[in-house]
Design a protein around this motif. Structure first.
Motif, PDB file in Angstrom:
ATOM      1  N   MET A  84       0.876  -1.480  -0.020  1.00 39.74           N
ATOM      2  CA  MET A  84      -0.027   0.098  -0.016  1.00 39.74           C
ATOM      3  C   MET A  84       1.007   1.180  -0.081  1.00 39.74           C
ATOM      4  N   ASN A  87       0.060   7.199   1.646  1.00 40.45           N
ATOM      5  CA  ASN A  87      -1.112   7.680   1.891  1.00 40.45           C
ATOM      6  C   ASN A  87      -2.362   6.998   2.446  1.00 40.45           C
ATOM      7  N   ALA A  88      -2.348   5.684   1.927  1.00 37.06           N
ATOM      8  CA  ALA A  88      -3.396   4.785   2.332  1.00 37.06           C
ATOM      9  C   ALA A  88      -3.183   4.323   3.687  1.00 37.06           C
ATOM     10  N   TYR A  89      -2.263   4.435   4.238  1.00 35.58           N
ATOM     11  CA  TYR A  89      -2.109   4.127   6.033  1.00 35.58           C
ATOM     12  C   TYR A  89      -2.682   5.237   6.442  1.00 35.58           C
ATOM     13  N   GLY A  92      -6.415   5.588   6.217  1.00 34.84           N
ATOM     14  CA  GLY A  92      -7.041   4.436   6.905  1.00 34.84           C
ATOM     15  C   GLY A  92      -6.932   4.777   8.354  1.00 34.84           C
ATOM     16  N   PHE A 169     -11.880   0.939   1.947  1.00 34.65           N
ATOM     17  CA  PHE A 169     -10.708  -0.044   2.192  1.00 34.65           C
ATOM     18  C   PHE A 169     -10.719  -0.785   1.182  1.00 34.65           C
ATOM     19  N   GLY A 173      -5.032  -0.485  -0.769  1.00 31.68           N
ATOM     20  CA  GLY A 173      -5.038   1.063  -0.514  1.00 31.68           C
ATOM     21  C   GLY A 173      -6.386   1.332   0.018  1.00 31.68           C
ATOM     22  N   VAL A 174      -6.889   2.685  -0.608  1.00 29.88           N
ATOM     23  CA  VAL A 174      -8.070   3.148  -0.374  1.00 29.88           C
ATOM     24  C   VAL A 174      -8.729   3.659  -1.567  1.00 29.88           C
ATOM     25  N   THR A 175      -9.798   3.873  -1.787  1.00 28.35           N
ATOM     26  CA  THR A 175     -10.677   4.336  -2.984  1.00 28.35           C
ATOM     27  C   THR A 175     -10.793   5.822  -3.151  1.00 28.35           C
ATOM     28  N   SER A 177      -9.183   9.370  -3.030  1.00 31.58           N
ATOM     29  CA  SER A 177      -7.765  10.171  -3.089  1.00 31.58           C
ATOM     30  C   SER A 177      -8.229  11.704  -2.672  1.00 31.58           C
ATOM     31  N   PHE A 390      -2.663   6.782  -3.807  1.00 33.59           N
ATOM     32  CA  PHE A 390      -3.672   6.139  -2.898  1.00 33.59           C
ATOM     33  C   PHE A 390      -3.874   4.756  -2.581  1.00 33.59           C
ATOM     34  N   TYR A 391      -3.386   4.322  -3.922  1.00 31.33           N
ATOM     35  CA  TYR A 391      -3.876   2.614  -4.288  1.00 31.33           C
ATOM     36  C   TYR A 391      -2.828   1.847  -5.061  1.00 31.33           C
TER      37      TYR A 391
END
Length: 487
Positions: A84, A87-89, A92, A169, A173-175, A177, A390-391
């Motif tokens: 990941m 940014n995703a951490y 989250g 989630f 990563g994350v959806t 941005s 982000f992903y």
């Protein structure tokens, strides 16, 4: 002579809970915590695409759905060995922290504090002030907490897109941005949240509150009028004066999976197990027992990766739909108090060593953690790079297994998944309340909340508010704990 008391339904908790106790000579014996609703998300997920778990599991609970989404995506990330971006951490952690913060505030003001206004305490000199602040739907502090919630929800929306049942989630990563404009908006919202915490809960700046490192520091802090008269100061003084520091001790053993994973795989809060000392956490020591659960399929304990969820509603000795998770066959408590003890937070640990665990400390730790989270939200927010990724799209192997271990508001939350031919073959969830409000296990050991209730002195059997204090100090969520069958 003994008397049996049955409280059904037990109100001001999430989900359906029944509490049965025996009172002999004014003391609770043989407490029984009964999850009376059957669900079964694990059964629903068998045979489905692994990504369906991210859609299904947030529906386990409307209060901590983001926590389930994070645990589910973490289990798939572990199984698929995904990477990941940084940014995703941070996104989250922000979503998890704001959900936990909202849960802590609601739990104290809406679920726990109304018991402080019970008629038992009407002769206490501070009782009029307590009623003024905490009486349901009318109390000044109760209403302030409700009015502060929209800013928290809007902050959640910036990062989660929607809540509950967010799909932000993903294993890679994350959806969502976060643009610079979203980041700027969030900075304004976090200031609103900080204002509420400082003006209503603390009566001082967050930085000043976090300077408290010991019980003696806390006593000094209480000497300032604005601190003493804040909601935190009022709770500390009143709760100890009515004896909440003397009831609800529990097993004295604590478990935390560690919380808020950071880039590089470190965590803000450490993982571990406490039993008269600190021990490293080993997830292989987790077993689930079903001797007193309305479930069948095995004897003894099973690790959740091998878990079976098969209903047996006619089982004679059973009294709950919850399983009985144990760590190294021990009865352990999880939640904010456990997190702070395992993380060796100086203030909480000092109070713990001097006064021991109790209803007072369990609830105080929840409010204390809420303040810590507000500070961390501001830190993570500024670490997000809107220009960065982000992903990262994952590679998806067809036969794997994984686990997602996080800390939800109420404590340790774990998801275990096994996949074959790109389909889920096994999925097991252990929630915080499954730990804390579990029934007896195969060794006939009572669950943590039952242990905390046993030995509690009840002043008036017709008004057993002490039972309410103990139960609500664990912040039960029974809709997470019990298991729906696909008909």
């Amino acid at each position: 002579m003994s008397k049996k008391i049955l409280i059904n339904p037990f109100n001001r908790v999430e989900g359906d809970l029944e509490i049965a106790v025996e009172i002999k000579d004014g003391v609770v014996h043989n407490a029984m915590s009964k999850g009376v609703m059957f669900r079964g998300f694990e059964m629903m997920l068998k045979g489905r695409d692994p990504m369906d778990s991210i859609v299904f599991t947030p529906r386990i609970c409307g209060i901590c759905g983001a926590s389930h989404g994070l645990a589910s995506s973490s289990a798939l990330r572990d199984a698929w060995k995904c990477e990941m971006p940084d940014n995703a951490y941070y996104v989250g952690n922000i979503v998890l922290a704001i959900e936990n913060l909202m849960g802590h505030i609601v739990q104290f003001y809406v679920l726990f504090a109304p018991d402080l206004t019970n008629k038992k305490y009407s002769s206490h000199p501070d009782y009029p002030e307590i009623v003024k602040r905490f009486f349901p739907f009318k109390g000044t502090s109760y209403l302030k907490a409700i009015r502060a919630r929209p800013s928290m929800l809007e902050f959640m929306g910036v990062f989660a897109g929607k809540w509950p049942n967010t799909l932000v989630f993903q294993p890679g990563g994350v959806t969502n941005s976060i643009s610079m404009s979203r980041q700027t908006k969030a900075i304004g919202l976090i200031r609103e949240i900080e204002d509420y915490i400082e003006e209503s809960l603390l009566g001082c700046k967050i930085e000043r509150w976090l300077e408290n490192k010991s019980l003696s520091d806390l006593e000094q802090w209480l000497k300032e009028e604005s601190h003493r008269n804040s909601d935190m100061g009022t709770y500390i003084r009143y709760a100890r004066s009515i004896g909440l520091d003397a009831i609800g001790k529990g097993s004295g053993k604590f478990l935390s999976y560690g919380a808020y994973e950071l880039p590089g795989h470190d965590k803000l809060y450490a993982s571990g197990y406490y039993d008269d000392g600190y021990h490293p956490f080993n997830q292989e020591k987790i077993l689930e027992f079903i001797k007193y659960s309305f479930l069948k399929g095995y004897n003894g304990g099973l690790h959740p990766s091998e878990g079976i969820t098969e209903p047996d509603p006619d089982k004679e000795v059973a009294y709950s739909w919850s399983k009985s998770p144990r760590y190294d066959n021990n009865v352990v408590e999880t939640g904010p108090l456990a997190r702070m003890i395992i993380d060796k937070d100086p203030l909480i640990y000092d109070i713990f060593t001097q006064l021991g665990p109790s209803v007072f400390l369990r609830t105080f730790a929840r409010l204390y953690e809420a303040v810590r989270l507000v500070r961390e939200l501001g830190v993570w927010l500024l670490k997000i790079d809107p220009r960065g990724p982000f992903y990262i799209r994952p590679r998806v192997p067809s036969e794997v297994a994984g686990m997602g271990l996080i800390e939800a508001a109420r404590g340790a939350l774990g998801h275990w998944v096994s996949i074959a031919n790109n389909k889920i073959t096994s999925y097991q969830v252990i929630t915080p309340t499954a730990w804390n409000l579990s029934p007896k296990d195969s060794f006939d050991q009572h669950g943590p909340c039952e242990v905390a209730l046993n030995g509690t002195r009840i002043e008036d059997e017709n008004n057993p508010v002490e039972i309410g204090h103990v139960i609500r100090s664990f912040d039960p969520c029974l809709v997470c704990t019990v298991h729906t069958i696909k008909l």
